[in-house]
Design a protein around this motif. Structure first.
Motif, PDB file in Angstrom:
ATOM      1  N   ARG A  85       0.745  -1.083   0.041  1.00  0.00           N
ATOM      2  CA  ARG A  85       0.073   0.129  -0.108  1.00  0.00           C
ATOM      3  C   ARG A  85       0.896   1.334   0.064  1.00  0.00           C
ATOM      4  O   ARG A  85       0.582   2.184  -0.801  1.00  0.00           O
ATOM      5  N   ALA A  86       2.044   1.161   0.783  1.00  0.00           N
ATOM      6  CA  ALA A  86       2.825   2.452   0.655  1.00  0.00           C
ATOM      7  C   ALA A  86       3.367   2.756  -0.702  1.00  0.00           C
ATOM      8  O   ALA A  86       3.544   4.073  -0.997  1.00  0.00           O
ATOM      9  N   ALA A  87       3.673   1.630  -1.379  1.00  0.00           N
ATOM     10  CA  ALA A  87       4.038   1.877  -2.737  1.00  0.00           C
ATOM     11  C   ALA A  87       3.182   2.383  -3.592  1.00  0.00           C
ATOM     12  O   ALA A  87       3.362   3.366  -4.674  1.00  0.00           O
ATOM     13  N   VAL A  88       1.702   2.090  -3.362  1.00  0.00           N
ATOM     14  CA  VAL A  88       0.682   2.641  -4.145  1.00  0.00           C
ATOM     15  C   VAL A  88       0.487   4.090  -3.989  1.00  0.00           C
ATOM     16  O   VAL A  88       0.561   4.891  -4.834  1.00  0.00           O
ATOM     17  N   ASP A  89       0.491   4.476  -2.734  1.00  0.00           N
ATOM     18  CA  ASP A  89       0.441   5.867  -2.321  1.00  0.00           C
ATOM     19  C   ASP A  89       1.504   6.638  -2.979  1.00  0.00           C
ATOM     20  O   ASP A  89       1.212   7.733  -3.572  1.00  0.00           O
ATOM     21  N   GLU A  90       2.687   6.123  -2.896  1.00  0.00           N
ATOM     22  CA  GLU A  90       3.789   6.767  -3.491  1.00  0.00           C
ATOM     23  C   GLU A  90       3.749   7.001  -5.107  1.00  0.00           C
ATOM     24  O   GLU A  90       3.945   8.242  -5.680  1.00  0.00           O
ATOM     25  N   LEU A  91       3.239   5.971  -5.650  1.00  0.00           N
ATOM     26  CA  LEU A  91       3.118   5.965  -7.147  1.00  0.00           C
ATOM     27  C   LEU A  91       2.051   6.939  -7.531  1.00  0.00           C
ATOM     28  O   LEU A  91       2.220   7.644  -8.292  1.00  0.00           O
ATOM     29  N   ILE A  92       0.881   6.999  -6.754  1.00  0.00           N
ATOM     30  CA  ILE A  92      -0.209   7.912  -7.073  1.00  0.00           C
ATOM     31  C   ILE A  92       0.106   9.385  -6.942  1.00  0.00           C
ATOM     32  O   ILE A  92      -0.145  10.137  -7.722  1.00  0.00           O
ATOM     33  N   THR A  93       0.715   9.642  -5.860  1.00  0.00           N
ATOM     34  CA  THR A  93       1.391  10.954  -5.328  1.00  0.00           C
ATOM     35  C   THR A  93       2.055  11.452  -6.463  1.00  0.00           C
ATOM     36  O   THR A  93       2.218  12.683  -6.752  1.00  0.00           O
ATOM     37  N   TYR A  94       3.038  10.674  -7.291  1.00  0.00           N
ATOM     38  CA  TYR A  94       4.122  10.970  -7.969  1.00  0.00           C
ATOM     39  C   TYR A  94       3.395  11.321  -9.397  1.00  0.00           C
ATOM     40  O   TYR A  94       3.605  12.334 -10.056  1.00  0.00           O
ATOM     41  N   MET A  95       2.296  10.347  -9.826  1.00  0.00           N
ATOM     42  CA  MET A  95       1.567  10.759 -11.252  1.00  0.00           C
ATOM     43  C   MET A  95       0.799  11.835 -10.972  1.00  0.00           C
ATOM     44  O   MET A  95       0.697  12.520 -12.178  1.00  0.00           O
ATOM     45  N   ASP A  96       0.031  12.168  -9.993  1.00  0.00           N
ATOM     46  CA  ASP A  96      -1.026  13.364  -9.665  1.00  0.00           C
ATOM     47  C   ASP A  96      -0.009  14.453  -9.923  1.00  0.00           C
ATOM     48  O   ASP A  96      -0.374  15.405 -10.357  1.00  0.00           O
ATOM     49  N   ALA A  97       1.146  14.654  -9.091  1.00  0.00           N
ATOM     50  CA  ALA A  97       1.912  15.772  -9.176  1.00  0.00           C
ATOM     51  C   ALA A  97       2.431  16.081 -10.478  1.00  0.00           C
ATOM     52  O   ALA A  97       2.975  17.054 -10.994  1.00  0.00           O
ATOM     53  N   ALA A  98       2.930  15.008 -11.273  1.00  0.00           N
ATOM     54  CA  ALA A  98       3.492  15.014 -12.657  1.00  0.00           C
ATOM     55  C   ALA A  98       2.396  15.365 -13.714  1.00  0.00           C
ATOM     56  O   ALA A  98       2.958  15.612 -14.737  1.00  0.00           O
ATOM     57  N   GLY A  99       1.263  15.363 -13.224  1.00  0.00           N
ATOM     58  CA  GLY A  99       0.114  15.672 -14.376  1.00  0.00           C
ATOM     59  C   GLY A  99       0.046  14.388 -15.471  1.00  0.00           C
ATOM     60  O   GLY A  99      -0.406  14.636 -16.356  1.00  0.00           O
ATOM     61  N   ILE A 100       0.295  13.122 -14.729  1.00  0.00           N
ATOM     62  CA  ILE A 100       0.377  12.118 -15.608  1.00  0.00           C
ATOM     63  C   ILE A 100      -1.051  11.351 -15.472  1.00  0.00           C
ATOM     64  O   ILE A 100      -1.626  11.242 -14.517  1.00  0.00           O
ATOM     65  N   LEU A 101      -1.840  10.990 -16.642  1.00  0.00           N
ATOM     66  CA  LEU A 101      -2.951  10.377 -16.576  1.00  0.00           C
ATOM     67  C   LEU A 101      -2.733   9.006 -16.454  1.00  0.00           C
ATOM     68  O   LEU A 101      -1.654   8.132 -16.938  1.00  0.00           O
ATOM     69  N   TYR A 102      -3.551   8.207 -15.846  1.00  0.00           N
ATOM     70  CA  TYR A 102      -3.150   6.865 -15.325  1.00  0.00           C
ATOM     71  C   TYR A 102      -4.260   6.029 -15.239  1.00  0.00           C
ATOM     72  O   TYR A 102      -5.304   6.340 -14.951  1.00  0.00           O
ATOM     73  N   LEU A 103      -4.124   4.524 -15.317  1.00  0.00           N
ATOM     74  CA  LEU A 103      -5.051   3.616 -14.633  1.00  0.00           C
ATOM     75  C   LEU A 103      -4.418   2.506 -13.813  1.00  0.00           C
ATOM     76  O   LEU A 103      -3.071   2.305 -13.702  1.00  0.00           O
ATOM     77  N   LEU A 104      -5.131   2.046 -12.813  1.00  0.00           N
ATOM     78  CA  LEU A 104      -4.780   1.162 -11.746  1.00  0.00           C
ATOM     79  C   LEU A 104      -5.293  -0.135 -12.136  1.00  0.00           C
ATOM     80  O   LEU A 104      -6.639  -0.254 -12.248  1.00  0.00           O
ATOM     81  N   GLN A 105      -4.621  -1.103 -11.912  1.00  0.00           N
ATOM     82  CA  GLN A 105      -5.124  -2.406 -12.249  1.00  0.00           C
ATOM     83  C   GLN A 105      -5.018  -3.354 -10.938  1.00  0.00           C
ATOM     84  O   GLN A 105      -3.951  -3.345 -10.141  1.00  0.00           O
ATOM     85  N   THR A 106      -5.977  -3.801 -10.573  1.00  0.00           N
ATOM     86  CA  THR A 106      -6.023  -5.162  -9.510  1.00  0.00           C
ATOM     87  C   THR A 106      -6.183  -6.481 -10.475  1.00  0.00           C
ATOM     88  O   THR A 106      -6.134  -6.494 -11.720  1.00  0.00           O
ATOM     89  N   ASN A 107      -6.195  -7.564  -9.814  1.00  0.00           N
ATOM     90  CA  ASN A 107      -6.342  -8.707 -10.561  1.00  0.00           C
ATOM     91  C   ASN A 107      -7.551  -8.745 -11.376  1.00  0.00           C
ATOM     92  O   ASN A 107      -7.775  -9.665 -12.082  1.00  0.00           O
ATOM     93  N   ALA A 108      -8.741  -8.344 -10.480  1.00  0.00           N
ATOM     94  CA  ALA A 108     -10.052  -8.457 -11.088  1.00  0.00           C
ATOM     95  C   ALA A 108     -10.354  -7.373 -12.166  1.00  0.00           C
ATOM     96  O   ALA A 108     -11.173  -7.789 -13.102  1.00  0.00           O
ATOM     97  N   ALA A 109      -9.809  -6.395 -12.201  1.00  0.00           N
ATOM     98  CA  ALA A 109     -10.594  -5.151 -13.003  1.00  0.00           C
ATOM     99  C   ALA A 109      -9.322  -4.065 -13.304  1.00  0.00           C
ATOM    100  O   ALA A 109      -8.338  -4.108 -12.480  1.00  0.00           O
ATOM    101  N   VAL A 110      -9.727  -3.307 -14.007  1.00  0.00           N
ATOM    102  CA  VAL A 110      -9.122  -1.902 -14.190  1.00  0.00           C
ATOM    103  C   VAL A 110      -9.792  -0.791 -14.038  1.00  0.00           C
ATOM    104  O   VAL A 110     -11.052  -0.779 -14.154  1.00  0.00           O
ATOM    105  N   TYR A 111      -9.106   0.081 -13.279  1.00  0.00           N
ATOM    106  CA  TYR A 111      -9.989   1.274 -12.668  1.00  0.00           C
ATOM    107  C   TYR A 111      -9.223   2.466 -13.351  1.00  0.00           C
ATOM    108  O   TYR A 111      -7.802   2.712 -13.287  1.00  0.00           O
ATOM    109  N   ALA A 112     -10.025   3.515 -13.663  1.00  0.00           N
ATOM    110  CA  ALA A 112      -9.523   4.848 -14.325  1.00  0.00           C
ATOM    111  C   ALA A 112     -10.631   5.634 -13.812  1.00  0.00           C
ATOM    112  O   ALA A 112     -11.895   5.624 -13.490  1.00  0.00           O
ATOM    113  N   SER A 113     -10.096   7.334 -13.768  1.00  0.00           N
ATOM    114  CA  SER A 113     -11.175   8.209 -13.783  1.00  0.00           C
ATOM    115  C   SER A 113     -12.039   8.341 -14.888  1.00  0.00           C
ATOM    116  O   SER A 113     -11.641   7.797 -15.874  1.00  0.00           O
TER     117      SER A 113
END
Length: 279
Positions: A85-113
């Protein structure tokens, strides 16, 4: 029959022509190889829940998904490594700050804004409209929406991130900024400009998952072949006895494989299986 072989196949650009078509020869090759006693596994960057049903209907002995974060042998889970979880939080913080659009995957599905979902839907429709082929079988549309709302994700279950950027150097920049905790590779998403990539934990690759599957099955890596077309396939080329790049793979990637087969639309899997005695 000689000892059975085992094959690991990428999905997009190897089985699927980037979400649109599956060559009839690919279906025949996989089914014929399995009927002959060989093992055939999927090895994809996709979430398990995002693998197109037409691909699953071909029939496989198991699957590596999320770029190696998960793997199954039949119905048995042999690899399940979501990000801390700490790595996920770090990754999201980085992508949000850099203005990068992203999707997150779990084993079951793909999530996006909603914004990212609309942009990707528009890109997909545009790409598919410009790559029509009346002579190649079409996959049926998926019956459920491909993406779920990012607001609903359980951040303890994230396996991988996919990002898009207007910058052409976004992959190199992300790896430099995120340093050695993460593994960043170029993605294969067809974009009109900029670049895209995939981010997982360092050490979590298709190659690491393949080794876990082979250990579980007591099969030597020398009996394995892998076939792919993207940069997240490099590690599976490295661990298998024979690593095969598709003819539609980037030239630089083809140089890292042991050999090159024909393209996804020109019987690439069939020709590779034929050459190596699986069919």
């Amino acid at each position: 029959m000689a000892s059975p072989r085992i094959a690991f196949l990428d999905v997009d650009g190897t089985i699927l022509d980037h979400g649109k078509t599956i060559a009839r020869s690919t279906i025949d090759a996989v089914r014929s190889a399995r009927a002959a006693g060989h093992y055939v596994y999927l090895s994809t960057g996709r979430a398990a829940g995002d693998i197109h049903p037409d691909v699953l209907d071909i029939g496989f002995d198991g699957a590596i998904s999320n770029g190696g974060a998960y793997a199954t042998v039949g119905d048995l889970s042999v690899v399940a490594n979501p990000m801390p979880r700490a790595a996920v939080d770090e990754l999201i913080t980085y992508m949000d700050a850099a203005g990068i659009l992203y999707l997150l995957q779990t084993n079951a599905a793909v999530y996006a804004s909603p914004h990212v979902q609309k942009m990707l839907d528009d890109l997909t429709r545009s790409w598919m409209a410009s790559h029509g082929d009346e002579d190649t079988p079409q996959t049926a549309p998926q019956e459920v929406p491909r993406f779920r709302d990012a607001a609903d994700i359980d951040l303890t279950q994230v396996a991988k991130a996919v990002f898009l950027s207007e910058r052409t150097d976004a992959v190199e920049r992300a790896q430099a900024d995120l340093k050695d905790q993460f593994h960043v590779v170029a993605g294969s998403m067809p974009l009109p400009g900029g670049s895209n990539g995939e981010i997982g934990m360092r050490g979590t690759t298709k190659g690491s998952a393949i080794l876990s599957v082979l250990t579980h099955l007591a099969i030597d890596p020398s009996a394995a072949i892998s076939i792919g077309d993207s940069w997240n396939d490099v590690e599976m080329f490295e661990v298998c006895g024979v690593g095969i790049a598709m003819g539609n793979a980037p030239a630089a990637l083809q140089k890292l494989a042991d050999e090159v087969t024909t393209s996804v639309r020109d019987d690439g899997i069939w020709n590779a299986f034929r050459k190596h005695g699986l069919i």
